[in-house]
Design an enzyme around this catalytic site. Sequence first.
Site, PDB file in Angstrom:
ATOM      1  CB  ALA A  67      -3.923   1.864  -3.367  1.00 47.66           C
ATOM      2  N   GLY A 111      -5.681   3.880  -7.882  1.00 53.08           N
ATOM      3  CA  GLY A 111      -6.627   4.484  -6.947  1.00 53.08           C
ATOM      4  C   GLY A 111      -6.710   6.002  -7.101  1.00 53.08           C
ATOM      5  CD  GLU A 114      -9.717   2.380  -8.863  1.00 56.49           C
ATOM      6  OE1 GLU A 114      -8.871   2.358  -7.941  1.00 56.49           O
ATOM      7  OE2 GLU A 114     -10.305   1.358  -9.246  1.00 56.49           O
ATOM      8  CD  GLU A 134      -5.322  -0.285 -10.702  1.00 56.01           C
ATOM      9  OE1 GLU A 134      -5.267  -0.076 -11.940  1.00 56.01           O
ATOM     10  OE2 GLU A 134      -5.896   0.492  -9.918  1.00 56.01           O
TER      11      GLU A 134
HETATM   12  N1  CO8 Z   1       2.511   3.524  -3.466  1.00 52.43           N
HETATM   13  C1  CO8 Z   1       3.542   3.715  -2.628  1.00 52.43           C
HETATM   14  N2  CO8 Z   1       4.574   4.548  -2.920  1.00 52.43           N
HETATM   15  C2  CO8 Z   1       4.553   5.177  -4.112  1.00 52.43           C
HETATM   16  C3  CO8 Z   1       3.519   4.995  -5.026  1.00 52.43           C
HETATM   17  C4  CO8 Z   1       2.445   4.134  -4.654  1.00 52.43           C
HETATM   18  N3  CO8 Z   1       1.378   3.924  -5.449  1.00 52.43           N
HETATM   19  N4  CO8 Z   1       3.755   5.745  -6.131  1.00 52.43           N
HETATM   20  C5  CO8 Z   1       4.933   6.370  -5.906  1.00 52.43           C
HETATM   21  N5  CO8 Z   1       5.406   6.033  -4.692  1.00 52.43           N
HETATM   22  C6  CO8 Z   1       6.659   6.486  -4.067  1.00 52.43           C
HETATM   23  C7  CO8 Z   1       7.851   5.809  -4.685  1.00 52.43           C
HETATM   24  O1  CO8 Z   1       8.040   4.535  -4.114  1.00 52.43           O
HETATM   25  C8  CO8 Z   1       8.954   6.781  -4.335  1.00 52.43           C
HETATM   26  O2  CO8 Z   1       9.313   6.594  -2.986  1.00 52.43           O
HETATM   27  P1  CO8 Z   1      10.884   6.509  -2.567  1.00 52.43           P
HETATM   28  O3  CO8 Z   1      11.412   7.871  -2.876  1.00 52.43           O
HETATM   29  O4  CO8 Z   1      10.813   6.207  -1.102  1.00 52.43           O
HETATM   30  O5  CO8 Z   1      11.475   5.445  -3.393  1.00 52.43           O
HETATM   31  C9  CO8 Z   1       8.280   8.133  -4.443  1.00 52.43           C
HETATM   32  O6  CO8 Z   1       6.868   7.874  -4.332  1.00 52.43           O
HETATM   33  C10 CO8 Z   1       8.517   8.844  -5.760  1.00 52.43           C
HETATM   34  O7  CO8 Z   1       8.173   7.938  -6.814  1.00 52.43           O
HETATM   35  P2  CO8 Z   1       9.153   7.585  -8.037  1.00 52.43           P
HETATM   36  O8  CO8 Z   1      10.575   7.698  -7.624  1.00 52.43           O
HETATM   37  O9  CO8 Z   1       8.696   6.293  -8.620  1.00 52.43           O
HETATM   38  O10 CO8 Z   1       8.798   8.816  -9.014  1.00 52.43           O
HETATM   39  P3  CO8 Z   1       8.917   8.840 -10.607  1.00 52.43           P
HETATM   40  O11 CO8 Z   1       8.675  10.254 -10.984  1.00 52.43           O
HETATM   41  O12 CO8 Z   1      10.149   8.162 -11.052  1.00 52.43           O
HETATM   42  O13 CO8 Z   1       7.679   7.929 -11.122  1.00 52.43           O
HETATM   43  C11 CO8 Z   1       5.392   7.131 -11.159  1.00 52.43           C
HETATM   44  C12 CO8 Z   1       6.365   8.322 -10.915  1.00 52.43           C
HETATM   45  C13 CO8 Z   1       5.412   6.752 -12.636  1.00 52.43           C
HETATM   46  C14 CO8 Z   1       3.989   7.628 -10.776  1.00 52.43           C
HETATM   47  C15 CO8 Z   1       5.793   5.913 -10.308  1.00 52.43           C
HETATM   48  O14 CO8 Z   1       5.979   6.352  -8.969  1.00 52.43           O
HETATM   49  C16 CO8 Z   1       4.783   4.792 -10.277  1.00 52.43           C
HETATM   50  O15 CO8 Z   1       4.694   4.041 -11.244  1.00 52.43           O
HETATM   51  N6  CO8 Z   1       4.002   4.634  -9.171  1.00 52.43           N
HETATM   52  C17 CO8 Z   1       3.080   3.560  -8.986  1.00 52.43           C
HETATM   53  C18 CO8 Z   1       1.824   3.794  -9.781  1.00 52.43           C
HETATM   54  C19 CO8 Z   1       0.856   2.642  -9.616  1.00 52.43           C
HETATM   55  O16 CO8 Z   1       1.122   1.512  -9.979  1.00 52.43           O
HETATM   56  N7  CO8 Z   1      -0.326   2.941  -9.039  1.00 52.43           N
HETATM   57  C20 CO8 Z   1      -1.357   1.951  -8.857  1.00 52.43           C
HETATM   58  C21 CO8 Z   1      -1.291   1.413  -7.481  1.00 52.43           C
HETATM   59  S1  CO8 Z   1      -2.439   0.049  -7.257  1.00 52.43           S
HETATM   60  C22 CO8 Z   1      -3.911   0.790  -6.899  1.00 52.43           C
HETATM   61  O17 CO8 Z   1      -4.026   1.978  -6.835  1.00 52.43           O
HETATM   62  C23 CO8 Z   1      -5.065  -0.147  -6.655  1.00 52.43           C
HETATM   63  C24 CO8 Z   1      -6.367   0.632  -6.459  1.00 52.43           C
HETATM   64  C25 CO8 Z   1      -6.899   0.463  -5.088  1.00 52.43           C
HETATM   65  C26 CO8 Z   1      -8.061   1.387  -4.748  1.00 52.43           C
HETATM   66  C27 CO8 Z   1      -7.698   2.735  -4.152  1.00 52.43           C
HETATM   67  C28 CO8 Z   1      -8.875   3.443  -3.531  1.00 52.43           C
HETATM   68  C29 CO8 Z   1      -8.871   4.957  -3.576  1.00 52.43           C
END
Ligand code: CO8
Length: 261
Positions: A67, A111, A114, A134
Amino acid sequence: GKSYEFLLVSEPKPKVGLIQLNRPKALNALSTPLITELNSALQTFQSNPAISAIVLTGSEKAFAAGADIKEMKDLSFSAAYGSDFIESWSSLITFLKKPLITAVNGYALGGGCELAMMGDILYASKGAVFGQPEIKLGTIPGAGGSQRLTRAIGKSRAMECILTGSNISGTQAGEWGLAARVFETPQECVDGAVATAEKIAGFSQIAVKAAKEVVNKSQELGIREGVEFERRVFHGLFGSRDQKLGMGSFAEKGPKAKVEW
Ligand code: CO8
């Protein structure tokens, strides 16, 4: 067809619809606008009689990284509860009557994981990264992860994943039964999903719809009610033209009979 800001939508084979999440700058993070478009694309395929099976995929780098954290970080309890946050995201996908194959490459986190599990069949490439991170954000899965992951891989493995935020590779997902098949490369994974969708689309659509319905019931009913439900639906198919065609053709021409539905 319609054009979308965050999706690429195509028909790679006859009767097969392909939706590719396309928000590369945020690794396909599931924002409200993206989910709104996804629901619209699914609805369009669902109501198009020329489409019989659907494939959902992302990019080579990310199926979806979860998400959109930036969008939801300031959400209040009352806004989340009051709007039933996320409920509408999954209700559309899980309402789908047509088979949905999810082809997972790269990150499928939170998400994203999921969403991948909401499909009927999950394929992955070996480098895929599944996870429910999460816990690291001070929260828990919110779109079925705790339920679907646990059913797919068992309690102990799901607990480890959800409590520690550790990831599961595509290879491991195959070994644990989260993925039905694991491919060497992302392209092979998408091609494999499209080929399976095409195969399904070649069968009796009334039988495919019934088959999906009865398998899904197994996730909700006890064995006895489930078997009874299956038998009733099975009885119902004797009223279909396709059953007469399928069995009639087998009886006449032997096992090699090929039916064009
Ligand atoms: N939300 C918003 N932006 C994101 C997300 C995210 N989940 N994931 C990545 N991005 C963005 C980053 O902020 C970054 O943006 P910017 O260039 O503007 O800084 C861009 O995407 C590229 O990401 P990274 O620079 O971090 O790329 P890396 O290759 O270094 O890392 C990762 C990749 C490991 C995937 C890392 O981006 C990461 O850890 N992302 C978050 C993963 C996460 O915690 N996901 C869980 C989110 S909570 C959730 O999903 C709750 C469930 C809700 C239900 C959903 C219903 C379908």
